[in-house]
Design a protein around this motif. Sequence first.
Motif, PDB file in Angstrom:
ATOM      1  N   GLN A  53      92.892  41.867  32.078  1.00 35.94           N
ATOM      2  CA  GLN A  53      91.748  42.481  32.750  1.00 35.94           C
ATOM      3  C   GLN A  53      91.603  41.955  34.178  1.00 35.94           C
ATOM      4  O   GLN A  53      91.334  42.726  35.105  1.00 35.94           O
ATOM      5  CB  GLN A  53      90.454  42.185  31.983  1.00 35.94           C
ATOM      6  N   GLU A  54      91.735  40.636  34.320  1.00 36.14           N
ATOM      7  CA  GLU A  54      91.646  40.044  35.656  1.00 36.14           C
ATOM      8  C   GLU A  54      92.709  40.644  36.582  1.00 36.14           C
ATOM      9  O   GLU A  54      92.449  40.944  37.749  1.00 36.14           O
ATOM     10  CB  GLU A  54      91.834  38.525  35.570  1.00 36.14           C
ATOM     11  N   ALA A  57      91.730  44.285  37.466  1.00 34.34           N
ATOM     12  CA  ALA A  57      90.611  44.330  38.409  1.00 34.34           C
ATOM     13  C   ALA A  57      91.054  43.907  39.811  1.00 34.34           C
ATOM     14  O   ALA A  57      90.668  44.523  40.814  1.00 34.34           O
ATOM     15  CB  ALA A  57      89.477  43.438  37.915  1.00 34.34           C
ATOM     16  N   LYS A  62      90.210  51.125  38.421  1.00 34.80           N
ATOM     17  CA  LYS A  62      88.819  51.532  38.241  1.00 34.80           C
ATOM     18  C   LYS A  62      88.650  52.319  36.942  1.00 34.80           C
ATOM     19  O   LYS A  62      89.621  52.863  36.398  1.00 34.80           O
ATOM     20  CB  LYS A  62      88.373  52.405  39.421  1.00 34.80           C
ATOM     21  N   PRO A  63      87.398  52.406  36.425  1.00 32.58           N
ATOM     22  CA  PRO A  63      87.148  53.242  35.248  1.00 32.58           C
ATOM     23  C   PRO A  63      87.648  54.661  35.468  1.00 32.58           C
ATOM     24  O   PRO A  63      87.453  55.236  36.547  1.00 32.58           O
ATOM     25  CB  PRO A  63      85.622  53.196  35.103  1.00 32.58           C
ATOM     26  N   ARG A  86      89.187  48.124  27.788  1.00 28.47           N
ATOM     27  CA  ARG A  86      88.000  47.350  28.169  1.00 28.47           C
ATOM     28  C   ARG A  86      87.503  47.716  29.565  1.00 28.47           C
ATOM     29  O   ARG A  86      86.300  47.690  29.829  1.00 28.47           O
ATOM     30  CB  ARG A  86      88.310  45.856  28.116  1.00 28.47           C
ATOM     31  N   GLU A  87      88.429  48.054  30.441  1.00 26.82           N
ATOM     32  CA  GLU A  87      88.054  48.418  31.810  1.00 26.82           C
ATOM     33  C   GLU A  87      87.715  49.907  31.925  1.00 26.82           C
ATOM     34  O   GLU A  87      87.426  50.393  33.011  1.00 26.82           O
ATOM     35  CB  GLU A  87      89.191  48.067  32.762  1.00 26.82           C
ATOM     36  N   GLU A  88      87.760  50.621  30.812  1.00 23.46           N
ATOM     37  CA  GLU A  88      87.506  52.061  30.755  1.00 23.46           C
ATOM     38  C   GLU A  88      88.519  52.851  31.570  1.00 23.46           C
ATOM     39  O   GLU A  88      88.264  53.972  31.997  1.00 23.46           O
ATOM     40  CB  GLU A  88      86.088  52.400  31.211  1.00 23.46           C
ATOM     41  N   ARG A 163      85.944  39.480  29.652  1.00 22.80           N
ATOM     42  CA  ARG A 163      84.959  40.415  30.185  1.00 22.80           C
ATOM     43  C   ARG A 163      84.700  41.436  29.094  1.00 22.80           C
ATOM     44  O   ARG A 163      85.624  41.983  28.493  1.00 22.80           O
ATOM     45  CB  ARG A 163      85.515  41.122  31.424  1.00 22.80           C
ATOM     46  N   ALA A 166      83.849  47.787  28.546  1.00 23.04           N
ATOM     47  CA  ALA A 166      82.943  48.727  29.202  1.00 23.04           C
ATOM     48  C   ALA A 166      82.254  49.585  28.154  1.00 23.04           C
ATOM     49  O   ALA A 166      82.854  49.964  27.136  1.00 23.04           O
ATOM     50  CB  ALA A 166      83.723  49.602  30.175  1.00 23.04           C
TER      51      ALA A 166
END
Length: 545
Positions: A53-54, A57, A62-63, A86-88, A163, A166
């Motif tokens: 995830q890091e 990002a 982006k979602p 998780r980040e959509e 995290r 989303a």
Amino acid sequence: MSNANIARHLAAMAAAQPDACALKIPRGRTAKGRIDYLALTFAQLDAEVAAWQEKLAAAGVKPGDRTLVMVKPGLPLIAAVFALFREEAVPVIIDPGMGLSSFAACVARTQPRVLLGIPLAQVVSRVMRKSFRSVEVRIGASPSLTARVNKVGAASPPLPRRRDAASTTSDTLAAIVFTSGSTGAPKGVCYEHGMFDAQVRMIRDTYDIQPGEIDLPMLPIFALFNPALGLTTVVPEIDPRRPATVDPARIVQTILQEGVTNSFGSPTLWRIVSEYCARTKTTLPSLKRVLCAGAPVPDALWQASPRFLPNGELHSPYGATESLPVATVGASTRAHSPLGSALGRPVSGVDVKIIAISDGPIARWADATELEPGQIGEIIVRGPMVTRSYDHLPEATQAAKITDDQGRIWHRMGDCGLRDPEGRLWFCGRKAERVQTAQGTLQTEPCEQTFRRHARARRCALIGLGGTGAQIPALVAETSLTGRTEGAALAAELRSLGRDNPWTRDIRHFYFHPHFPVDVRHNAKIHRLTLSRWAARNRPFVAAD
């Protein structure tokens, strides 16, 4: 449901059983010949996803970003896809074994903004620039946390902080997963988070799968269900690009050494394992269930299964990329019919109907004709796991979906079959592969099972020669010949088998092919339309009456 994001299941499992083993990745052999594994707990897998995830990002993902995932099976695939969930963001999963031109066409149509891939994937994206022109962000697929995990599976440096997933609704687009393209061009299937959630629930309940079980998924994409089910995933020693080259001794060693309780694989893979077990007089006592799908399970494998599964059962779930699971049948409940292959009964929560065969779109339920039990027609299904559309293919969506009076979506499976008076489903063949002669329509399964009784036609294919409505039925058997004399004799033997069967009595044309074209994903679905084109260029053996 406040948050339908499928990735929330991993966090729940990491909290409920943090020290339980989530994943085992083979990395060689010990001095005593045992398989040496890199093992990650659920807490460590959760942290690995957080590290991804890091990375996502930081790269600007982006979602809603469509992200083409081109990584190796096992940890990279699981961690990357769950991080995207998780980040959509929307992972795009395309089978690389479908061939470079088909792969490139799928990429161009899907228009991913992000490429997450191994170095070779990055090179391919540069070479095939036109197909990858939508890609704005490129992310390398080198493991972020895995390299820091020591030999016994304990992470030395501090673990990344997770995290939270989303917050998504059930109808939020989760992923685009491509079909195998066995009867046409591969299509991207749009999966929503609620559909994945329903699949996890239905698979768990149908087969009574419990957290703590150990799974050996011989189709990489099925490993994605395991973190949500609380299963330990043991990555098999198998090349997903060439599954038929699997060494059964390695699969058997894995099952015995790790106490595997569950495994998914195609009939081709399990036939290879079954034959190895028979030769070596080996049984697999830890297995509770084997899920075998991708093509009809041959009779020989059904019959052999109790011998190598003394404490378990072979099951055949029925479904498709667009809708899974639909029905299931087990070795203990399987029945026989001259009309087709047993699919079993629909799983709980799924509605199945048989309608009159049509090659055109059916927009509304009022335009469909439902058939009575015992009549062969198209199989259509409805349920919470049924997908609504294909990606950027409105005509394909229109051809495959029916909307009923309540606004519910029914998926046309592309299969022909029937429902018997007891409510059991039977598979008769792919709709696109039926043979339409001047005398009527022939389905592949009723015809082929007649000829499969011959030792040299255990894998065979019904094909049609000529134009629709006036096709000449022919049979192709997978076998090698030494000459025309041998072929003529074999054709006569096959003709003798089919002469008295109303389904096969008009089949007089026979072909023999040394290696059938099959799908890469399961190595089991025969490309009959490809065989038809091959036969049109070759001379048949015509058996006399």
